[in-house]
Design a protein around this motif. Structure first.
Motif, PDB file in Angstrom:
ATOM      1  N   PRO A   1       0.823  -1.210   0.000  1.00  0.00           N
ATOM      2  CA  PRO A   1       0.000   0.000   0.000  1.00  0.00           C
ATOM      3  C   PRO A   1       0.856   1.260   0.000  1.00  0.00           C
ATOM      4  N   GLY A   2       0.699   2.084  -1.037  1.00  0.00           N
ATOM      5  CA  GLY A   2       1.440   3.330  -1.135  1.00  0.00           C
ATOM      6  C   GLY A   2       2.852   3.191  -1.642  1.00  0.00           C
ATOM      7  N   LYS A   3       3.263   1.984  -2.052  1.00  0.00           N
ATOM      8  CA  LYS A   3       4.634   1.777  -2.507  1.00  0.00           C
ATOM      9  C   LYS A   3       4.603   1.140  -3.897  1.00  0.00           C
ATOM     10  N   ASP A   4       5.091   1.914  -4.881  1.00  0.00           N
ATOM     11  CA  ASP A   4       5.101   1.481  -6.281  1.00  0.00           C
ATOM     12  C   ASP A   4       6.540   1.266  -6.755  1.00  0.00           C
ATOM     13  N   GLY A   5       6.665   0.369  -7.722  1.00  0.00           N
ATOM     14  CA  GLY A   5       7.959   0.154  -8.355  1.00  0.00           C
ATOM     15  C   GLY A   5       7.779   0.008  -9.870  1.00  0.00           C
ATOM     16  N   LEU A   6       8.886   0.053 -10.587  1.00  0.00           N
ATOM     17  CA  LEU A   6       8.846  -0.028 -12.048  1.00  0.00           C
ATOM     18  C   LEU A   6       9.308  -1.397 -12.526  1.00  0.00           C
ATOM     19  N   VAL A   7       8.446  -2.028 -13.364  1.00  0.00           N
ATOM     20  CA  VAL A   7       8.865  -3.217 -14.110  1.00  0.00           C
ATOM     21  C   VAL A   7       9.274  -2.718 -15.503  1.00  0.00           C
ATOM     22  N   HIS A   8      10.580  -2.663 -15.750  1.00  0.00           N
ATOM     23  CA  HIS A   8      11.053  -2.166 -17.040  1.00  0.00           C
ATOM     24  C   HIS A   8      10.639  -3.133 -18.145  1.00  0.00           C
ATOM     25  N   VAL A   9      10.508  -2.619 -19.369  1.00  0.00           N
ATOM     26  CA  VAL A   9      10.061  -3.433 -20.485  1.00  0.00           C
ATOM     27  C   VAL A   9      10.956  -4.659 -20.688  1.00  0.00           C
ATOM     28  N   SER A  10      12.230  -4.523 -20.284  1.00  0.00           N
ATOM     29  CA  SER A  10      13.167  -5.636 -20.463  1.00  0.00           C
ATOM     30  C   SER A  10      12.995  -6.715 -19.409  1.00  0.00           C
TER      31      SER A  10
END
Length: 700
Positions: A650-659
């Motif tokens: 909750p409230g914590k996002d991360g990035l899944v890069h296209v690679s």
């Protein structure tokens, strides 16, 4: 006017009483000082008696001026307004010991006003006000059979403490205010943490011994600056009328006084009075002059005198009471719980013709009562409100707000129950008990204690033990004393004492003593407590038959409160800018409220447990720190051509890069994922800018 000053040790400090400097137009005025607390007390008397009344018109006012503590009142008007609960209770504490010490038949208005001028935040001014009331009456010309002294007694670390400070009272196992003089005790008001009778008696002896010097030293002040007592008119019953009525109507009155039902007895008495007043010629020979008229009030006073003598004669000579009971018998008792279908807890306690319906409501932290006083601001999460409607005694009168009696009885019942209540950490609810007196014929306040304990258990409040209360009366005759268990209204009216005692099977939680005579010994009070203990245990047996322990769960209609704890440094994160985060949680889960205390305690309230559990999961998730290498279930929040932003906590996002989506080539993330999709990801990095990098393919 001469200046007078006396000083005496008072606990860890000295008590100073001065007169002759302030309020010199009052009949009597003193200032009482202890530490930095100063109380001005004045006493005034009307020049003539009031006509057409049969009671002593004593008025007591106690006012806590906020300037005394260096504060400005809250609210719109910025000045003292209606009296607070503390002020009302202190008025009662002052009134009760003073009233028996004025002459019989004295009907001049007397007003005692106590004003707190300075407060040091350590010494409670209420006891000083009571001492000052006695001293002001002593130096005045008002007839008063004083003086009386008063002390507060505490029990800290199993040691009795005289005049404990506010801080000491926080850790005290008892809190008693005792008033009296060398010959005995006049008034007691107090609470205890389930202490045995022996410890209570020890505290009473300690308090009585400590107040005697405070009482006696007031005589020195009276010698210095006291006025000569005024000659006042005293109105006593017409002796010839009384004798005539006894001769003519005693047998008829005896029949009336044998009627058990209170209302029937009063109706029969009214009918007899009407019959007599229709032909007043029978009293012609009683008149001593042409202006010596006999009124309806004279008749009622005479009848009451006969009733007084009869009630007491039966007890003294026959050891029987008007309803046929022996001196230590209880009236018939019935107990019921869960009497109302939609309340959180309810009970009905009936003892003779006294009946209390008590109802409990469970609330959240937002329902706590804000209390502003001289010692500071605080919050109460337990309230007991006592109501006494006119129909409870078969009368008609306007239904206004609660009077001093209702407030006093409610606080006494609350003190009686407070010792068995769970702590906030164990039961984080706000509790409001309302006691509705449906019938009253003696000691409805103690009936409220019994009903209150049962409705708490009916609501599933985990109290440590049941509490019951009983009132012990007293009839004195020469050197003889007769204690009465479970007094009726008529025995309270014509008796000498109303001694209320509440407690569990293990000990006492509250006591209150009111006298109509001028003293009672501690030894006799000890006997009364033993008699009260026997009655209390019998009442608890009756209550146990109706409900033996608190229910396993609270009512389905009550709010559910779940408690968790977060680090203090995380409070701002949970609240969010302008409360944005916490409002969003409430909106998404449907919970009623989320309250956060300064120590990081979080209280989640909801009518449905599922909603509360959902909100709890979100809060706990927000507090969890992301861990590199851990697998999380993620939800896609935003998609770009170079990657997808996913929420892992909750409230914590991360990035899944296209690679990091697949071992196969992905040109545009929009081709393989959309907002709302859920899948497992692995946290592979938290960079120096605290950005979270995730991988879908490494989680598979």
């Amino acid at each position: 006017m001469n200046l007078g000053r006396i000083e005496i040790p008072f606990g860890a400090q000295n008590l100073i009483i001065e007169s002759g400097k302030l309020a010199k137009q009052a009949n009597g005025a003193v200032t009482v000082t202890c530490g930095g607390t100063v109380v001005l007390v004045t006493a005034c008397m009307a020049k003539k008696p009031r006509v057409g009344i049969d009671f002593f018109p004593l008025m007591v006012e106690y006012q806590e001026k906020t300037y005394s503590a260096g504060r400005i009142p809250g609210g719109f008007f910025k000045r003292e307004g209606r009296p607070t609960q503390k002020e009302i209770l202190t008025c009662r504490v002052i009134d009760r010991p003073l009233r028996p010490l004025f002459p019989e038949g004295f009907y001049n208005d007397v007003q005692v006003v106590a004003s707190v001028l300075s407060s040091d935040g350590e010494n409670d001014p209420d006891v000083l006000a009571l001492v000052g009331a006695s001293a002001a009456l002593m130096v005045s010309d008002i007839p008063f059979d004083g003086p009386i002294g008063s002390v507060r007694v505490g029990l800290v670390d199993d040691q009795l403490v005289l005049n404990p400070t506010y801080e000491q009272r926080e850790n005290s196992s008892l809190d008693f205010v005792i008033a009296g003089h060398a010959d005995g005790v006049v008034m007691i008001e107090g609470e205890a943490s389930i202490l045995p009778e022996e410890k209570i008696v020890e505290a009473l002896r300690f308090g009585h011994e400590s107040l005697i010097p405070i009482s006696e030293i007031q005589r020195e002040l009276q010698k210095e600056v006291g006025k000569t007592k005024a000659e006042v008119e005293v109105r006593l019953p017409n002796g010839k009328v009384l004798s005539k009525i006894k001769d003519m109507f005693k047998s008829k009155l005896m029949e009336i006084y044998q009627i058990d039902e209170k209302i029937e007895r009063e109706e029969a008495l009214d009918a007899l009075i009407k019959k007599i007043t229709d032909d007043m010629s029978i009293f012609d020979k009683c008149r001593e002059g042409e202006e010596d008229e006999i009124s309806d009030g004279d008749l009622r006073h005479a009848f009451e005198t006969i009733e007084y003598e009869q009630v007491r004669r039966m007890i003294i000579e026959d050891k029987k009471r008007l309803d046929g009971r022996s001196l230590n018998d209880l009236r018939q008792i019935t107990c019921e719980v869960n009497v109302l279908p939609r309340t959180h807890g309810s009970s009905l306690f009936t003892r003779g013709q006294t009946q209390s319906l008590s109802v409990l409501t469970l609330g959240t932290k937002r329902d706590e009562q804000l209390v502003e006083s001289l010692e500071g601001t605080s919050y109460k999460n337990f309230m007991l409100h006592y109501n006494f409607p006119s129909f409870s005694v078969g009368e008609t009168r306007p239904m206004r707000g609660p009077g001093r009696r209702e407030i006093g009885h409610g606080v006494l019942a609350a003190k009686s129950l407070k010792a068995v209540l769970p702590g906030k950490d164990d039961f984080p609810y706000t509790l409001r008990v309302v006691s509705e007196t449906l019938e009253s014929n003696g000691s409805s306040s103690m009936a409220s204690v019994c009903a209150g304990a049962m409705c708490l258990m009916d609501a599933g409040v985990p109290i440590s033990d049941a509490v019951a209360g009983i009132s012990i009366g007293l009839i004195t005759h020469g050197d003889e004393s007769f204690l009465l268990t479970d007094i009726m209204g008529i025995e309270d009216h014509f008796g000498d004492m109303d001694f209320k005692v509440a407690g569990t099977r293990k000990g006492i939680t509250a006591i209150q003593l009111d006298l109509k005579i001028k003293k009672i010994s501690v030894d006799l009070l000890a006997k009364a407590m033993t008699q009260a203990q026997e009655a209390r245990l019998a009442i608890l047996d009756k209550m146990h038959a109706a409900i033996s322990s608190p229910r396993d769960d609270i009512s389905s209609y009550a709010p559910r409160i779940i408690t968790t704890h977060i680090p203090q440094e995380k409070i701002g994160e949970l609240i969010g800018p302008g409360g944005k985060v916490i409002k969003k949680i409430m909106e998404d889960t449907g919970v009623t409220s989320i309250d956060i205390e300064d120590d990081g305690t979080v209280l989640i309230s909801s009518l449905e447990k599922e909603s509360a559990d959902k909100a709890l999961a979100i809060v706990n998730g927000m507090m969890e720190e992301p861990v590199v290498g851990k697998i999380y279930m993620s939800t896609v929040k935003r998609v770009t051509n170079f990657g997808a932003f996913c929420e892992i906590l909750p409230g914590k996002d991360g990035l899944v890069h296209v690679s990091e989506f697949s071992d196969e080539y992905v040109k545009d993330c929009n081709d393989v994922v959309k907002v709302g999709d859920q899948f497992k990801v692995k946290l592979i990095e938290i960079d120096r800018m605290k950005r979270i990098n995730l991988s879908k393919k490494q989680a598979e």
